[in-house]
Design a protein around this motif. Structure first.
Motif, PDB file in Angstrom:
ATOM      1  N   ASN A 131      30.473   5.442  10.503  1.00  0.00           N
ATOM      2  CA  ASN A 131      30.714   6.452  11.521  1.00  0.00           C
ATOM      3  C   ASN A 131      31.925   7.020  11.379  1.00  0.00           C
ATOM      4  O   ASN A 131      33.223   6.400  11.368  1.00  0.00           O
ATOM      5  CB  ASN A 131      30.815   5.584  13.050  1.00  0.00           C
ATOM      6  CG  ASN A 131      29.472   4.781  13.270  1.00  0.00           C
ATOM      7  OD1 ASN A 131      28.429   5.122  13.717  1.00  0.00           O
ATOM      8  ND2 ASN A 131      29.404   3.546  12.828  1.00  0.00           N
ATOM      9  N   GLU A 132      31.715   8.406  11.234  1.00  0.00           N
ATOM     10  CA  GLU A 132      32.911   9.273  10.921  1.00  0.00           C
ATOM     11  C   GLU A 132      34.174   9.118  12.201  1.00  0.00           C
ATOM     12  O   GLU A 132      33.469   9.232  13.301  1.00  0.00           O
ATOM     13  CB  GLU A 132      32.417  10.694  10.451  1.00  0.00           C
ATOM     14  CG  GLU A 132      33.718  11.385   9.809  1.00  0.00           C
ATOM     15  CD  GLU A 132      32.976  12.787   9.461  1.00  0.00           C
ATOM     16  OE1 GLU A 132      32.592  13.480  10.251  1.00  0.00           O
ATOM     17  OE2 GLU A 132      32.938  12.989   8.195  1.00  0.00           O
ATOM     18  N   VAL A 133      35.102   8.948  12.042  1.00  0.00           N
ATOM     19  CA  VAL A 133      36.131   8.991  12.903  1.00  0.00           C
ATOM     20  C   VAL A 133      37.026  10.436  12.844  1.00  0.00           C
ATOM     21  O   VAL A 133      37.528  10.832  11.865  1.00  0.00           O
ATOM     22  CB  VAL A 133      37.378   8.080  12.929  1.00  0.00           C
ATOM     23  CG1 VAL A 133      38.074   7.890  13.981  1.00  0.00           C
ATOM     24  CG2 VAL A 133      36.392   6.423  13.209  1.00  0.00           C
ATOM     25  N   THR A 134      36.880  11.335  13.878  1.00  0.00           N
ATOM     26  CA  THR A 134      37.584  12.448  13.724  1.00  0.00           C
ATOM     27  C   THR A 134      38.627  12.401  15.014  1.00  0.00           C
ATOM     28  O   THR A 134      38.607  12.132  15.740  1.00  0.00           O
ATOM     29  CB  THR A 134      36.697  13.755  13.899  1.00  0.00           C
ATOM     30  OG1 THR A 134      35.987  13.483  15.251  1.00  0.00           O
ATOM     31  CG2 THR A 134      35.486  13.665  13.017  1.00  0.00           C
ATOM     32  N   ALA A 135      39.728  13.412  14.423  1.00  0.00           N
ATOM     33  CA  ALA A 135      40.699  13.791  15.179  1.00  0.00           C
ATOM     34  C   ALA A 135      40.356  14.639  16.431  1.00  0.00           C
ATOM     35  O   ALA A 135      39.531  15.485  16.249  1.00  0.00           O
ATOM     36  CB  ALA A 135      41.863  14.599  14.617  1.00  0.00           C
ATOM     37  N   ASP A 136      40.799  14.326  17.653  1.00  0.00           N
ATOM     38  CA  ASP A 136      40.324  15.153  18.916  1.00  0.00           C
ATOM     39  C   ASP A 136      41.501  16.171  18.941  1.00  0.00           C
ATOM     40  O   ASP A 136      41.215  17.121  19.928  1.00  0.00           O
ATOM     41  CB  ASP A 136      40.084  14.357  20.083  1.00  0.00           C
ATOM     42  CG  ASP A 136      41.474  13.476  20.404  1.00  0.00           C
ATOM     43  OD1 ASP A 136      42.435  13.441  19.750  1.00  0.00           O
ATOM     44  OD2 ASP A 136      41.332  12.952  21.670  1.00  0.00           O
ATOM     45  N   ARG A 137      42.394  16.102  18.287  1.00  0.00           N
ATOM     46  CA  ARG A 137      43.516  17.211  18.549  1.00  0.00           C
ATOM     47  C   ARG A 137      44.255  17.346  17.269  1.00  0.00           C
ATOM     48  O   ARG A 137      44.254  16.581  16.399  1.00  0.00           O
ATOM     49  CB  ARG A 137      44.500  17.021  19.663  1.00  0.00           C
ATOM     50  CG  ARG A 137      45.378  15.604  19.328  1.00  0.00           C
ATOM     51  CD  ARG A 137      45.872  15.068  20.200  1.00  0.00           C
ATOM     52  NE  ARG A 137      44.963  14.313  21.379  1.00  0.00           N
ATOM     53  CZ  ARG A 137      45.261  13.888  22.481  1.00  0.00           C
ATOM     54  NH1 ARG A 137      46.402  14.095  23.121  1.00  0.00           N
ATOM     55  NH2 ARG A 137      44.267  13.458  23.297  1.00  0.00           N
ATOM     56  N   ALA A 138      45.060  18.526  17.252  1.00  0.00           N
ATOM     57  CA  ALA A 138      45.935  18.815  16.207  1.00  0.00           C
ATOM     58  C   ALA A 138      47.137  17.951  16.203  1.00  0.00           C
ATOM     59  O   ALA A 138      47.653  17.652  17.189  1.00  0.00           O
ATOM     60  CB  ALA A 138      46.030  20.313  16.030  1.00  0.00           C
TER      61      ALA A 138
END
Length: 164
Positions: A131-138
Protein backbone atom coordinates in the motif's frame (compact mmCIF):
# COMPACT_ATOMS: atom_id res chain seq x y z
CA UNK A 1 -24.65 -17.55 -27.77
CA UNK A 2 -22.94 -17.29 -24.40
CA UNK A 3 -19.27 -17.43 -23.56
CA UNK A 4 -17.77 -18.90 -20.45
CA UNK A 5 -14.72 -17.17 -18.99
CA UNK A 6 -11.59 -19.25 -18.59
CA UNK A 7 -10.46 -19.78 -14.97
CA UNK A 8 -7.44 -17.53 -15.59
CA UNK A 9 -9.72 -14.72 -16.83
CA UNK A 10 -11.93 -15.08 -13.75
CA UNK A 11 -8.89 -14.84 -11.46
CA UNK A 12 -7.69 -11.67 -13.20
CA UNK A 13 -11.13 -10.09 -12.91
CA UNK A 14 -11.34 -11.02 -9.21
CA UNK A 15 -7.84 -9.62 -8.55
CA UNK A 16 -8.79 -6.37 -10.30
CA UNK A 17 -12.01 -6.21 -8.28
CA UNK A 18 -10.10 -6.74 -5.03
CA UNK A 19 -7.59 -4.05 -6.00
CA UNK A 20 -10.47 -1.66 -6.67
CA UNK A 21 -12.10 -2.53 -3.35
CA UNK A 22 -8.79 -1.97 -1.55
CA UNK A 23 -8.46 1.50 -3.12
CA UNK A 24 -12.05 2.33 -2.12
CA UNK A 25 -11.40 1.18 1.45
CA UNK A 26 -8.21 3.25 1.68
CA UNK A 27 -10.03 6.38 0.50
CA UNK A 28 -12.93 5.74 2.86
CA UNK A 29 -10.65 5.09 5.85
CA UNK A 30 -8.62 8.23 5.10
CA UNK A 31 -11.81 10.32 5.30
CA UNK A 32 -12.97 8.89 8.64
CA UNK A 33 -12.09 10.74 11.83
CA UNK A 34 -12.22 7.89 14.34
CA UNK A 35 -11.05 4.31 14.50
CA UNK A 36 -12.65 2.05 11.92
CA UNK A 37 -15.08 -0.48 13.37
CA UNK A 38 -16.08 -2.33 10.20
CA UNK A 39 -16.04 -1.81 6.44
CA UNK A 40 -17.44 -4.39 4.05
CA UNK A 41 -17.16 -3.79 0.31
CA UNK A 42 -18.40 -6.20 -2.34
CA UNK A 43 -17.88 -6.28 -6.09
CA UNK A 44 -19.27 -9.43 -7.69
CA UNK A 45 -17.58 -12.40 -6.04
CA UNK A 46 -14.87 -10.24 -4.43
CA UNK A 47 -15.45 -9.11 -0.85
CA UNK A 48 -13.16 -6.95 1.26
CA UNK A 49 -13.90 -6.69 4.97
CA UNK A 50 -11.89 -4.51 7.37
CA UNK A 51 -12.48 -4.14 11.10
CA UNK A 52 -10.53 -2.40 13.85
CA UNK A 53 -11.48 -2.27 17.49
CA UNK A 54 -10.68 0.57 19.84
CA UNK A 55 -7.80 -0.29 22.19
CA UNK A 56 -10.06 -0.49 25.24
CA UNK A 57 -12.76 -2.67 23.64
CA UNK A 58 -12.88 -6.39 24.24
CA UNK A 59 -14.72 -9.07 22.32
CA UNK A 60 -17.15 -11.12 24.36
CA UNK A 61 -15.73 -14.35 22.90
CA UNK A 62 -12.09 -13.40 23.53
CA UNK A 63 -10.30 -14.84 26.54
CA UNK A 64 -9.57 -12.42 29.35
CA UNK A 65 -6.03 -11.06 29.21
CA UNK A 66 -4.03 -10.21 32.31
CA UNK A 67 -3.26 -6.56 32.97
CA UNK A 68 0.44 -7.23 32.31
CA UNK A 69 -0.43 -8.00 28.66
CA UNK A 70 -1.31 -4.37 27.98
CA UNK A 71 0.86 -2.47 25.52
CA UNK A 72 3.04 -0.03 27.44
CA UNK A 73 2.38 3.64 26.59
CA UNK A 74 5.90 4.04 25.16
CA UNK A 75 5.20 1.32 22.58
CA UNK A 76 1.99 2.91 21.34
CA UNK A 77 2.17 5.20 18.34
CA UNK A 78 2.15 8.90 19.18
CA UNK A 79 -1.20 10.58 18.68
CA UNK A 80 0.18 13.70 16.99
CA UNK A 81 3.40 15.12 15.57
CA UNK A 82 5.86 16.30 18.22
CA UNK A 83 6.23 19.94 17.13
CA UNK A 84 3.39 22.43 16.69
CA UNK A 85 2.81 23.53 13.12
CA UNK A 86 4.14 20.29 11.69
CA UNK A 87 2.08 17.70 9.86
CA UNK A 88 2.38 13.93 9.89
CA UNK A 89 1.93 11.50 7.05
CA UNK A 90 0.02 8.68 8.72
CA UNK A 91 -0.32 4.95 8.11
CA UNK A 92 -3.43 4.21 6.04
CA UNK A 93 -3.57 0.61 7.30
CA UNK A 94 -2.05 -1.77 9.84
CA UNK A 95 1.03 -3.46 8.41
CA UNK A 96 4.80 -3.31 7.96
CA UNK A 97 6.49 0.01 7.10
CA UNK A 98 9.06 0.17 4.29
CA UNK A 99 11.01 3.29 3.31
CA UNK A 100 11.92 2.04 -0.19
CA UNK A 101 10.07 0.27 -3.00
CA UNK A 102 12.29 -2.83 -2.73
CA UNK A 103 15.27 -4.05 -0.70
CA UNK A 104 18.46 -2.20 -1.63
CA UNK A 105 16.62 0.61 -3.46
CA UNK A 106 16.87 4.28 -2.49
CA UNK A 107 14.26 5.37 0.08
CA UNK A 108 11.24 7.27 -1.22
CA UNK A 109 12.22 10.26 0.95
CA UNK A 110 14.94 11.31 3.38
CA UNK A 111 15.15 14.00 6.04
CA UNK A 112 15.50 17.35 4.29
CA UNK A 113 13.66 16.34 1.10
CA UNK A 114 10.84 18.51 -0.21
CA UNK A 115 7.63 16.60 -0.97
CA UNK A 116 4.53 17.58 -2.89
CA UNK A 117 0.95 16.40 -2.36
CA UNK A 118 0.44 12.89 -3.74
CA UNK A 119 4.15 12.03 -3.70
CA UNK A 120 4.94 8.54 -2.36
CA UNK A 121 6.86 8.65 0.93
CA UNK A 122 6.71 4.98 1.98
CA UNK A 123 4.95 1.63 1.61
CA UNK A 124 2.92 -0.24 4.21
CA UNK A 125 2.62 -3.96 3.48
CA UNK A 126 -0.54 -5.65 4.68
CA UNK A 127 -1.55 -9.20 3.81
CA UNK A 128 1.13 -9.32 1.08
CA UNK A 129 -0.31 -6.19 -0.57
CA UNK A 130 1.94 -3.15 -0.90
CA UNK A 131 0.00 0.00 0.00
CA UNK A 132 1.64 3.20 -1.19
CA UNK A 133 1.70 5.96 1.42
CA UNK A 134 1.54 9.43 -0.10
CA UNK A 135 1.94 12.92 1.31
CA UNK A 136 -1.36 14.78 1.57
CA UNK A 137 0.38 18.18 1.54
CA UNK A 138 3.62 19.83 0.49
CA UNK A 139 6.45 20.22 2.97
CA UNK A 140 10.00 19.39 3.98
CA UNK A 141 10.66 16.03 5.64
CA UNK A 142 11.94 16.77 9.15
CA UNK A 143 11.74 13.26 10.63
CA UNK A 144 11.13 9.65 9.68
CA UNK A 145 9.27 8.40 12.76
CA UNK A 146 9.38 4.65 12.07
CA UNK A 147 12.24 2.24 11.43
CA UNK A 148 12.30 0.33 8.13
CA UNK A 149 10.56 -3.04 8.52
CA UNK A 150 8.74 -2.03 11.72
CA UNK A 151 5.08 -2.94 12.32
CA UNK A 152 2.77 0.08 12.29
CA UNK A 153 -0.80 0.68 13.41
CA UNK A 154 -3.62 2.40 11.55
CA UNK A 155 -3.25 6.22 11.68
CA UNK A 156 0.23 6.03 13.24
CA UNK A 157 2.46 8.98 12.24
CA UNK A 158 5.18 7.78 9.86
CA UNK A 159 6.83 10.88 8.45
CA UNK A 160 6.84 14.39 9.93
CA UNK A 161 6.62 17.35 7.53
CA UNK A 162 7.30 21.03 8.05
CA UNK A 163 4.83 22.77 5.72
CA UNK A 164 6.79 26.07 5.78
Amino acid sequence: MSTVAAPEDTEVVEEEALAGLRRQAQHLIAELTGPVRRIRLRSGPAVLEVEWHPENATRPDAPATPATAEVPPAARPPAAPSAPGRAAVRAPIVGTFYRSPEPGARPFVAVGDLVRPGQPVAIVEAMKLMNEVTADRAGRVVAILVEDGQAVEYDQPLVELDPA
